[in-house]
Each structure stands twice: as structure tokens, then as C-alpha cells.
Design a protein around this motif. Structure first.
Motif, short mmCIF file in Angstrom:
data_model
loop_
_atom_site.label_atom_id
_atom_site.label_comp_id
_atom_site.label_asym_id
_atom_site.label_seq_id
_atom_site.Cartn_x
_atom_site.Cartn_y
_atom_site.Cartn_z
N TRP A 83 0.79 -1.12 -0.01
CA TRP A 83 0.01 0.01 -0.16
C TRP A 83 0.80 1.32 -0.08
N GLU A 84 0.46 2.21 -0.47
CA GLU A 84 0.98 3.61 -0.07
C GLU A 84 -0.38 4.82 0.27
N GLN A 85 0.19 5.41 1.22
CA GLN A 85 -0.91 6.50 1.68
C GLN A 85 -0.63 7.93 1.31
N VAL A 86 -1.62 8.46 0.53
CA VAL A 86 -1.14 9.97 0.17
C VAL A 86 -2.20 10.77 1.07
N VAL A 87 -1.92 11.51 2.08
CA VAL A 87 -2.74 12.30 2.96
C VAL A 87 -2.74 13.83 2.04
N VAL A 88 -3.71 14.34 1.93
CA VAL A 88 -4.03 15.66 1.13
C VAL A 88 -4.35 16.60 2.23
N ASP A 89 -3.71 17.50 2.87
CA ASP A 89 -3.92 18.35 3.83
C ASP A 89 -4.64 19.68 3.01
N ASP A 90 -5.98 20.10 3.60
CA ASP A 90 -6.51 21.34 3.06
C ASP A 90 -6.21 22.50 3.86
N GLY A 91 -4.98 22.94 3.97
CA GLY A 91 -4.62 23.91 4.67
C GLY A 91 -4.76 23.87 6.18
N SER A 92 -4.66 22.86 7.10
CA SER A 92 -4.78 22.72 8.36
C SER A 92 -3.94 23.56 9.20
N THR A 93 -4.39 24.37 10.17
CA THR A 93 -3.78 25.37 11.01
C THR A 93 -3.62 24.74 12.39
N ASP A 94 -3.71 23.38 12.53
CA ASP A 94 -3.64 22.87 14.00
C ASP A 94 -2.38 21.88 14.22
N GLY A 95 -1.49 21.90 13.03
CA GLY A 95 -0.22 21.06 12.97
C GLY A 95 -0.68 19.52 12.63
N THR A 96 -1.60 19.35 11.81
CA THR A 96 -2.14 17.98 11.08
C THR A 96 -0.64 17.51 10.30
N PRO A 97 -0.59 18.40 9.29
CA PRO A 97 0.65 17.94 8.12
C PRO A 97 1.86 17.83 9.08
N GLU A 98 2.09 18.46 10.05
CA GLU A 98 3.59 18.08 10.63
C GLU A 98 3.45 16.79 11.26
N ILE A 99 2.38 16.35 11.95
CA ILE A 99 2.13 15.16 12.52
C ILE A 99 2.56 13.93 11.24
N VAL A 100 1.72 14.18 10.11
CA VAL A 100 1.73 13.26 8.94
C VAL A 100 3.43 13.12 8.55
N GLU A 101 4.14 14.17 8.66
CA GLU A 101 5.31 14.18 8.13
C GLU A 101 6.29 13.78 9.05
N SER A 102 5.90 13.60 10.34
CA SER A 102 6.82 12.87 11.26
C SER A 102 6.86 11.37 11.16
N PHE A 103 6.01 10.78 10.27
CA PHE A 103 6.13 9.40 10.05
C PHE A 103 7.12 9.43 8.79
N ARG A 104 8.09 8.26 9.34
CA ARG A 104 9.25 8.07 8.28
C ARG A 104 8.86 7.18 7.21
N ASP A 105 7.86 6.22 7.37
CA ASP A 105 7.68 5.14 6.42
C ASP A 105 7.60 5.93 4.91
#
Length: 213
Positions: free
Chosen positions: A49-71
Motif C-alpha cells: 500500500w501507499e498512503q497519500v494524505v492531502v491536507d486542506d490548509g490545516s492550522t492545527d499541526g495536522t501536516p506536521e504529524i503526518v510528516e513525522s512518520f518516516r515510512d
């Protein structure tokens, strides 16, 4: 409430094909849930599998959490906030950035049980199957079960619909819900012109499924 996909089968047959599954994960200000969402994907017994998270301009740190996963199978696409009116663009951005033969939807506040992919992928060994889905479980913010969402009662067995019957049923009610359970062939999505989500929380996925049917 958020949703957990519940597959009706827990094991896939030996000798099954092993296509890549692209997981489309739209997110917006889901800091509280996004890590658990991704961890439920990492826990999958089916590894292709591959997971693509598309973040719609979150202001609460959501994308930073996604990017903390190193897989390396997990990627994050950051877009400016546009809201529901541009949801199809977000879904299609993930689709364009992915390469799987099969596509599954897992929104940022939802979860999968570990056997979700292993249960659904084998249904596509039948070349006539366009999409597959199952039942979902409602859970509260603390992960406690709050019931099930079942769109088709099967008495423990899978049911098949041809495209004409699926279309007829969809014009009455969106039985392809919850979306967290749906998996579809990429070739079918491509023929339909990609995701067709409308800008309304009431009809977010229905236009796509109608075009496919």
C-alpha cells in the motif's frame, strides 16, 4: 463520532494477487485523530500500500504529524484551505500522486482494523468487480464502540450487484457508505474522470459512485 471499517472476511486466499493499494486520506484540522489513522494503516496485515494524505490548509499541526512518520509509503500533500467546495480537487490531487491499481478512501479522522486490506483486495481477483465495500463501526472520541453502519444486510455472506442495479439503488440511497470501507479499481475511476465529489457534506461521495455505476 468517527468510523472504523469492518471487513466481512479476515483472511485472504493463498495465491492471491498482490496489487498496490493507494490510500487517499483527505484531512483538515484533524490533529487529534490523524496519527491513529496512519497507525491503523501501518498495522495492516496486507503490506502493498501507499498512503497519500492531502491536507486542506490545516492550522492545527495536522501536516506536521503526518510528516513525522518516516515510512516512505506515507506522503503528505499540502494545499491551501479551500473547503468542501474543492474536495474533488483534493481527492484527485492524491490520485494523481499515487500509482496503485486499487484505490481506497480513509479520511483523516477514521481508522481501519488490521485485516481491512487483506479482506477486500482478494475480491478484485474477479476482473468483473469494479468496487467493494463493507460495514463500518461508529466509535466515539475515546475509541469506544457506538454501533455499526451497515448499508446492505448480507446474513454473513457477500452480495454482488451489477452496475445497473447499483445505479438504481444509488439513485434512492447512498449504499456505498461509510466511505471508509470502499475500495475501487483505478481504471474505473480514470474512466469516470476521477473523483466527482460535490461541495456538500450531504453528497460528498455519491456523485463519484453514480458516475462509476
Amino acid at each position: 463520532m468517527h468510523e472504523v471499517a469492518t471487513p466481512s472476511h479476515s483472511r485472504s486466499p493463498r495465491g492471491m494477487k498482490s496489487p498496490l493499494v493507494s490510500i487517499v486520506t483527505p484531512s483538515y484540522n484533524q490533529k487529534r485523530y490523524i496519527a491513529a489513522c496512519i497507525e491503523s494503516v501501518l498495522a495492516q496485515s496486507y503490506p502493498h500500500w501507499e498512503q497519500v494524505v492531502v491536507d486542506d490548509g490545516s492550522t492545527d499541526g495536522t501536516p506536521e504529524i503526518v510528516e513525522s512518520f518516516r515510512d516512505p509509503r506515507i506522503r503528505c500533500i499540502r494545499l491551501p484551505h479551500r473547503g468542501l467546495a474543492s474536495l474533488a480537487e483534493s481527492y484527485n490531487a492524491a490520485l494523481a500522486a499515487s500509482r496503485g491499481e486499487l484505490v481506497a478512501v480513509l479520511e483523516g479522522e477514521d481508522l481501519w482494523p488490521a485485516g481491512k486490506l487483506e479482506a477486500l483486495v482478494p475480491t478484485f481477483n474477479d476482473p468483473t468487480v469494479l468496487l467493494s465495500w463493507g460495514r463500518g463501526a461508529l466509535v466515539d472520541e475515546d475509541g469506544r464502540p457506538r454501533g455499526e453502519r451497515v448499508s446492505v444486510h448480507t446474513r454473513g455472506h457477500a452480495r454482488m450487484f451489477d452496475s445497473a442495479e447499483l445505479f438504481r439503488r444509488l439513485t434512492r440511497v447512498n449504499l456505498l457508505t461509510p466511505t471508509v470501507t470502499v475500495m475501487v479499481r483505478r481504471s474505473v475511476l480514470d474512466r469516470a474522470g476521477g473523483f466527482r465529489q460535490a461541495g456538500s457534506s450531504l453528497y460528498v461521495d455519491l456523485p463519484t459512485w453514480l458516475w462509476i455505476a
